[in-house]
Design a protein around this motif. Structure first.
Motif, PDB file in Angstrom:
ATOM      1  N   LYS A   1       0.844  -1.200   0.000  1.00 29.30           N
ATOM      2  CA  LYS A   1       0.000   0.000   0.000  1.00 29.30           C
ATOM      3  C   LYS A   1       0.874   1.244   0.000  1.00 29.30           C
ATOM      4  CE  LYS A   1      -3.633   2.375   2.608  1.00 29.30           C
ATOM      5  NZ  LYS A   1      -4.484   2.371   3.841  1.00 29.30           N
ATOM      6  N   LEU A   2       0.558   2.186  -0.898  1.00 29.49           N
ATOM      7  CA  LEU A   2       1.336   3.420  -0.987  1.00 29.49           C
ATOM      8  C   LEU A   2       0.947   4.373   0.141  1.00 29.49           C
ATOM      9  CD1 LEU A   2       3.398   5.115  -2.618  1.00 29.49           C
ATOM     10  CD2 LEU A   2       1.446   6.069  -3.888  1.00 29.49           C
ATOM     11  N   LEU A   3       1.938   4.734   0.937  1.00 28.14           N
ATOM     12  CA  LEU A   3       1.727   5.693   2.025  1.00 28.14           C
ATOM     13  C   LEU A   3       2.236   7.047   1.580  1.00 28.14           C
ATOM     14  CD1 LEU A   3       2.956   3.454   4.997  1.00 28.14           C
ATOM     15  CD2 LEU A   3       0.613   3.756   4.139  1.00 28.14           C
ATOM     16  N   LYS A   4       1.316   7.978   1.426  1.00 30.12           N
ATOM     17  CA  LYS A   4       1.665   9.295   0.896  1.00 30.12           C
ATOM     18  C   LYS A   4       1.334  10.371   1.919  1.00 30.12           C
ATOM     19  CE  LYS A   4       0.542  10.135  -3.374  1.00 30.12           C
ATOM     20  NZ  LYS A   4      -0.235  10.481  -4.603  1.00 30.12           N
ATOM     21  N   PRO A   5       2.328  11.201   2.312  1.00 31.00           N
ATOM     22  CA  PRO A   5       2.024  12.289   3.244  1.00 31.00           C
ATOM     23  C   PRO A   5       1.115  13.311   2.574  1.00 31.00           C
ATOM     24  CG  PRO A   5       4.224  12.571   2.346  1.00 31.00           C
ATOM     25  CD  PRO A   5       3.741  11.222   1.876  1.00 31.00           C
ATOM     26  N   THR A   6       0.197  13.876   3.328  1.00 27.48           N
ATOM     27  CA  THR A   6      -0.691  14.887   2.753  1.00 27.48           C
ATOM     28  C   THR A   6       0.058  16.205   2.595  1.00 27.48           C
ATOM     29  OG1 THR A   6      -1.478  15.714   4.895  1.00 27.48           O
ATOM     30  CG2 THR A   6      -2.646  13.818   3.923  1.00 27.48           C
ATOM     31  N   LYS A   7      -0.415  17.031   1.679  1.00 25.76           N
ATOM     32  CA  LYS A   7       0.221  18.329   1.487  1.00 25.76           C
ATOM     33  C   LYS A   7       0.047  19.207   2.721  1.00 25.76           C
ATOM     34  CE  LYS A   7       0.221  18.644  -3.559  1.00 25.76           C
ATOM     35  NZ  LYS A   7      -0.168  19.438  -4.748  1.00 25.76           N
ATOM     36  N   LYS A   8      -1.022  18.989   3.458  1.00 23.77           N
ATOM     37  CA  LYS A   8      -1.237  19.733   4.691  1.00 23.77           C
ATOM     38  C   LYS A   8      -0.142  19.411   5.706  1.00 23.77           C
ATOM     39  CE  LYS A   8      -4.798  20.747   8.163  1.00 23.77           C
ATOM     40  NZ  LYS A   8      -6.194  20.452   8.606  1.00 23.77           N
ATOM     41  N   MET A   9       0.224  18.145   5.797  1.00 22.36           N
ATOM     42  CA  MET A   9       1.298  17.730   6.688  1.00 22.36           C
ATOM     43  C   MET A   9       2.626  18.326   6.231  1.00 22.36           C
ATOM     44  SD  MET A   9       0.263  13.696   7.065  1.00 22.36           S
ATOM     45  CE  MET A   9       1.911  13.289   7.635  1.00 22.36           C
ATOM     46  N   LEU A  10       2.854  18.301   4.942  1.00 21.10           N
ATOM     47  CA  LEU A  10       4.120  18.788   4.400  1.00 21.10           C
ATOM     48  C   LEU A  10       4.271  20.297   4.592  1.00 21.10           C
ATOM     49  CD1 LEU A  10       4.375  16.723   1.100  1.00 21.10           C
ATOM     50  CD2 LEU A  10       5.688  16.407   3.200  1.00 21.10           C
ATOM     51  N   LYS A  11       3.151  21.026   4.495  1.00 23.87           N
ATOM     52  CA  LYS A  11       3.211  22.477   4.667  1.00 23.87           C
ATOM     53  C   LYS A  11       3.623  22.846   6.085  1.00 23.87           C
ATOM     54  CE  LYS A  11      -0.090  23.604   1.006  1.00 23.87           C
ATOM     55  NZ  LYS A  11      -1.468  24.073   0.685  1.00 23.87           N
ATOM     56  N   LYS A  12       3.234  22.021   7.048  1.00 21.08           N
ATOM     57  CA  LYS A  12       3.672  22.248   8.429  1.00 21.08           C
ATOM     58  C   LYS A  12       5.168  21.954   8.551  1.00 21.08           C
ATOM     59  CE  LYS A  12      -0.765  21.248  10.676  1.00 21.08           C
ATOM     60  NZ  LYS A  12      -1.485  20.353  11.630  1.00 21.08           N
ATOM     61  N   GLN A  13       5.599  20.946   7.825  1.00 24.20           N
ATOM     62  CA  GLN A  13       7.008  20.562   7.845  1.00 24.20           C
ATOM     63  C   GLN A  13       7.879  21.626   7.186  1.00 24.20           C
ATOM     64  OE1 GLN A  13       7.673  16.675   6.188  1.00 24.20           O
ATOM     65  NE2 GLN A  13       9.878  16.961   5.991  1.00 24.20           N
ATOM     66  N   TYR A  14       7.357  22.210   6.104  1.00 24.23           N
ATOM     67  CA  TYR A  14       8.084  23.249   5.369  1.00 24.23           C
ATOM     68  C   TYR A  14       7.380  24.583   5.587  1.00 24.23           C
ATOM     69  CZ  TYR A  14      10.499  19.436   3.010  1.00 24.23           C
ATOM     70  OH  TYR A  14      11.258  18.322   2.746  1.00 24.23           O
ATOM     71  N   SER A  15       7.453  25.064   6.814  1.00 27.06           N
ATOM     72  CA  SER A  15       6.715  26.275   7.191  1.00 27.06           C
ATOM     73  C   SER A  15       7.551  27.547   7.078  1.00 27.06           C
ATOM     74  CB  SER A  15       6.202  26.140   8.633  1.00 27.06           C
ATOM     75  OG  SER A  15       7.285  25.916   9.525  1.00 27.06           O
ATOM     76  N   GLY A  16       8.781  27.436   6.564  1.00 27.31           N
ATOM     77  CA  GLY A  16       9.651  28.607   6.421  1.00 27.31           C
ATOM     78  C   GLY A  16       9.333  29.386   5.162  1.00 27.31           C
ATOM     79  N   SER A  17      10.349  29.988   4.586  1.00 28.51           N
ATOM     80  CA  SER A  17      10.179  30.804   3.385  1.00 28.51           C
ATOM     81  C   SER A  17       9.694  29.962   2.211  1.00 28.51           C
ATOM     82  CB  SER A  17      11.507  31.475   3.011  1.00 28.51           C
ATOM     83  OG  SER A  17      11.445  32.028   1.713  1.00 28.51           O
ATOM     84  N   VAL A  18       8.613  30.393   1.603  1.00 27.53           N
ATOM     85  CA  VAL A  18       8.070  29.700   0.433  1.00 27.53           C
ATOM     86  C   VAL A  18       9.100  29.652  -0.685  1.00 27.53           C
ATOM     87  CG1 VAL A  18       6.379  29.914  -1.431  1.00 27.53           C
ATOM     88  CG2 VAL A  18       5.643  30.141   0.945  1.00 27.53           C
ATOM     89  N   ARG A  19       9.733  30.797  -0.944  1.00 24.56           N
ATOM     90  CA  ARG A  19      10.687  30.858  -2.054  1.00 24.56           C
ATOM     91  C   ARG A  19      11.934  30.020  -1.775  1.00 24.56           C
ATOM     92  NH1 ARG A  19       7.901  35.739  -2.479  1.00 24.56           N
ATOM     93  NH2 ARG A  19       7.304  36.282  -4.629  1.00 24.56           N
TER      94      ARG A  19
END
Length: 300
Positions: A245-263
């Motif tokens: 089964k493919l386990l894929k992190p949600t983009k919501k989870m990833l956005k918390k992980q990468y909460s610094g500068s967008v650029r």
């Protein structure tokens, strides 16, 4: 008390139902922005579209060449990107004489290109003017619009002249001869030229072909972050469990992980993807173009 917007057609008494130019506010700035990618993909505005694209592409090519030649500065290339007063576009609430596109912005662009983005330039990932807002801090819709206007000013002036021939009402309040430094895509340098432009209250202005302006850029840093960067990182971090089964992190989870500068995230994700032989910038623009054709053109 809110001021009533008086559009060009009303101000000049143009009665045509359709005009080929953006019918903007005659007395102030309209919250619209020239979008270089919209110009690139829009149809029906030739020969101005192809001339404008040639101008913005040769400008960035010259800038890229200077960066990769390890010049100490951008020379004359970025010294003409201050906000133009002749378009009636942007964020200024009263009048049309804001102060964006300063020397500071030019320094920001040069610094970004010669440091974090030099590697992306070398491999040809950054090749269009509309790529800059995805990666350079401080370059958003307003500044991008200003730079685009300055680089294609010669095209806009010629378009305005042709419109004045078709709609002589545009000249009824007089014309003004304006001397302007403009980008010459053949000589590939800034040259001074003079233009006879229509006027509103004694101030010259240029017209914008219809469809070249947008409220938001087709490609912004945050949109690339959500679609390009997060899409790639999501795929990169996906794993199969013991039963396939493919386990894929949600983009919501990833956005918390990468909460610094967008650029900054955009730069790092793009660079990492290159190591996987993936060009997420190219894929992003393909997505944008498909969305534009399916939702914007069809709805027009």
């Amino acid at each position: 008390m809110l001021r009533k917007t008086i559009h060009y057609t009303e101000y000049f008494g143009i009665t045509a139902k359709e005009v080929p130019f953006e019918d903007l506010d005659a007395y102030g700035d309209t919250k619209l922005f020239l979008d270089p990618h919209a110009i690139r993909i829009i149809s029906g505005t030739e020969p101005y579209r192809s001339r404008a694209v040639d101008s913005i592409d040769t400008f960035l090519h010259c800038l890229t060449t200077r960066v990769l030649s390890h010049e100490k500065d951008s020379g004359d290339l970025l010294s003409h990107i201050s906000e133009p007063k002749e378009t009636h576009l942007g964020l200024v609430c009263t009048g049309h004489s804001g102060h964006a596109g300063s020397d500071f912005i030019a320094q920001q662009i040069w610094l970004a290109l010669t440091t974090d983005l030099e590697a992306l330039l070398k491999v040809g990932v950054l090749k269009h003017l509309e790529d800059l807002p995805l990666f350079v801090n401080g370059i958003d819709r307003d500044i991008t619009s200003d730079i685009t206007t300055r680089v294609i000013f010669d095209v806009l002036a010629d378009f305005t002249h042709d419109c004045c021939s078709k709609y002589p009402e545009l000249n009824q309040h007089g014309t003004i001869t304006l001397a302007k430094d403009v980008w010459d895509p053949i000589q590939r340098k800034w040259v001074e030229r003079s233009y006879k432009l229509p006027a509103i209250d004694g101030m010259p202005f240029v017209l914008i072909p219809k469809g070249w302006c947008r409220k938001q850029l087709l490609g912004s840093a945050r949109r690339f972050f959500q679609i390009g960067s997060m899409g790639y990182i999501q795929q990169k971090q996906s794993r199969y469990d013991g039963v396939g089964k493919l386990l894929k992190p949600t983009k919501k989870m990833l956005k918390k992980q990468y909460s610094g500068s967008v650029r900054n995230t955009n730069v790092s994700a793009t660079s990492t993807a290159l190591g996987d032989n993936a060009n997420i910038v190219e894929e992003f623009w393909k997505y944008v173009d498909e969305y534009y054709k399916a939702h914007i053109v069809k709805a027009a």
